[in-house]
Scaffold this active site. Structure first.
Site, PDB file in Angstrom:
ATOM      1  N   ASP A   1      -5.411 -32.998   4.512  1.00  0.00           N
ATOM      2  CA  ASP A   1      -6.379 -33.638   3.620  1.00  0.00           C
ATOM      3  C   ASP A   1      -5.657 -34.591   2.665  1.00  0.00           C
ATOM      4  OD1 ASP A   1      -8.563 -32.312   4.677  1.00  0.00           O
ATOM      5  OD2 ASP A   1      -8.563 -30.728   3.154  1.00  0.00           O
TER       6      ASP A   1
ATOM      7  N   TYR B   1       0.820  -1.212   0.000  1.00  0.00           N
ATOM      8  CA  TYR B   1       0.000   0.000   0.000  1.00  0.00           C
ATOM      9  C   TYR B   1       0.856   1.264   0.000  1.00  0.00           C
ATOM     10  CZ  TYR B   1      -4.429  -2.422   0.372  1.00  0.00           C
ATOM     11  OH  TYR B   1      -5.525  -3.198   0.092  1.00  0.00           O
TER      12      TYR B   1
ATOM     13  N   GLU C   1      -3.447 -29.105   9.208  1.00  0.00           N
ATOM     14  CA  GLU C   1      -3.642 -28.246   8.029  1.00  0.00           C
ATOM     15  C   GLU C   1      -4.717 -27.193   8.256  1.00  0.00           C
ATOM     16  OE1 GLU C   1      -5.381 -28.482   3.458  1.00  0.00           O
ATOM     17  OE2 GLU C   1      -4.836 -30.343   4.473  1.00  0.00           O
TER      18      GLU C   1
END
Length: 372
Positions: A262, A116, A209
């Site tokens: 996963d 920014y 995770e």
């Protein structure tokens, strides 16, 4: 730093602000020297090449415990003389200028804050966060110093819970087992993380995770039944979480580190990032890598999951799988799991284990640890 006889490991130094400012000043002086000589020219910027072709793997002699990605001494250029490279050339100088100011003011900023600021002062050069991130890596490759040395602080999403006592300098001891399901927020200040005093009676470190799974395990106080430290980056691992995990692996070398992810290519990619580091940060990878074992989900766990809970792989999954398959870091047993995912065309999420009840996760982890 020599690696055997025919390769050289390139790495980014951790430097104090005056040394970093001095390196920036030298870069400016060299540029001006060539620009004002009798045969003036615009000098190119030589950076360590971050492409996969320059990637190497440091391999332990007897085990894979100390394996990480590194970059060898091969260079690429940022030049003003080619139209497609001119903007990248200018961006490097803009980021170095901003880092010089930040260090002179004894401040630190996040990558987002830097974006920014650059967007305000140089809107024609920077239009996206990705441009800033890549330019930071260019500056790291040019000056050979870590991004933290440049005054750029990690934005941390990570949290930790379980049997871990932490004490920041001049602060009270924090018992991470009493932080509730929200856990202890990991600071983005790597210097602070490096000075943490840590104590534990845990026997395992478990990377989780997903934030939701971490929340469930912490709420169930699974670390009371399985003496462990739980840590999550809430998805793809950020630098601060990886740094703290690396510190824990060095402070508690006897504790095995296991990942609960996963059963899909993205989960395996997360595990590999914790284990080996990332190619984009090859100059600093060894500071964040640690030996991580794959606890679950694994292919042999699919028998625990109803067929209806399996989800078809998406194009993004196949893209990640292709990238992993091309990586020389991927171990053969992990390669076989990945091939099974692609062959089946399915993925399984940890939440599918809730089919057996919400308290089943702790039992599953205990069973997998015993099997390991």
């Amino acid at each position: 730093m020599r690696f055997f006889a025919d390769r050289e490991i390139c790495y980014a130094d951790i430097l104090p602000p005056p040394e970093v400012r001095a390196r920036i000043e030298v870069a400016v002086l060299n540029f001006l020297k060539i620009l004002t000589c009798t045969d003036p020219a615009i000098s190119d910027l030589l950076l360590i090449n971050r492409k996969s072709s320059n990637r190497r793997v440091s391999q332990g002699l007897l085990t894979d415990d100390d394996t990480w990605i590194f970059l060898s001494r091969s260079f690429c250029k940022r030049t003003l003389m080619r139209a497609n490279a001119a903007e990248a050339f200018i961006r490097v100088w803009k980021v170095m200028e901003m880092c010089f100011k930040i260090l002179s003011q004894e401040k630190r900023v996040t990558q987002r804050e830097l974006f920014y600021k650059l967007l305000c002062v140089s809107p024609d050069c920077f239009s996206s966060q990705l441009q800033v991130n890549r330019t930071i890596q260019d500056v790291v490759g040019l000056l050979r110093c870590s991004r933290y040395s440049l005054g750029i602080m990690a934005s941390s999403r990570g949290i930790v819970a379980g049997r871990l006592l932490l004490q920041e300098p001049d602060k009270e001891v924090v018992d991470c087992s009493e932080c509730g399901s929200s856990g202890y927020a990991i600071s983005g200040d790597l210097d602070l993380l490096d000075r943490l005093v840590m104590k534990t009676d845990a026997r395992y470190i478990i990377i989780v995770e997903k934030h939701a799974i971490f929340h469930r395990l912490a709420e169930d106080r699974v670390f009371n039944h399985i003496p462990s430290i739980l840590i999550t980056a809430k998805g793809y691992p950020d630098i601060a979480t990886r740094f703290l995990l690396h510190r824990m692996s060095r402070t508690f070398p006897e504790l095995p580190i296991m990942a609960l992810v996963d059963w899909n290519p993205a989960g395996l990619a997360i595990l590999c990032t914790f284990k080996f580091g990332s190619i984009g940060m090859g100059l600093e990878a060894y500071r964040y890598a640690c030996n991580v074992k794959w606890l679950g989900l694994r292919g042999d766990d699919l028998q625990l999951i109803p067929e209806e809970s399996l989800v078809s792989l998406k194009p993004r999954d196949l893209q990640i799988a292709k990238s992993l398959m091309s990586s020389e870091t991927l171990q053969e047993k992990h390669r076989e799991e990945l091939a099974l995912m692609v062959q089946s065309g399915k993925r399984a999420e940890i939440e599918a284990l809730y089919f057996h009840g919400y308290d089943y996760l702790g039992k599953y982890i205990a069973k997998k640890i015993v099997q390991a």
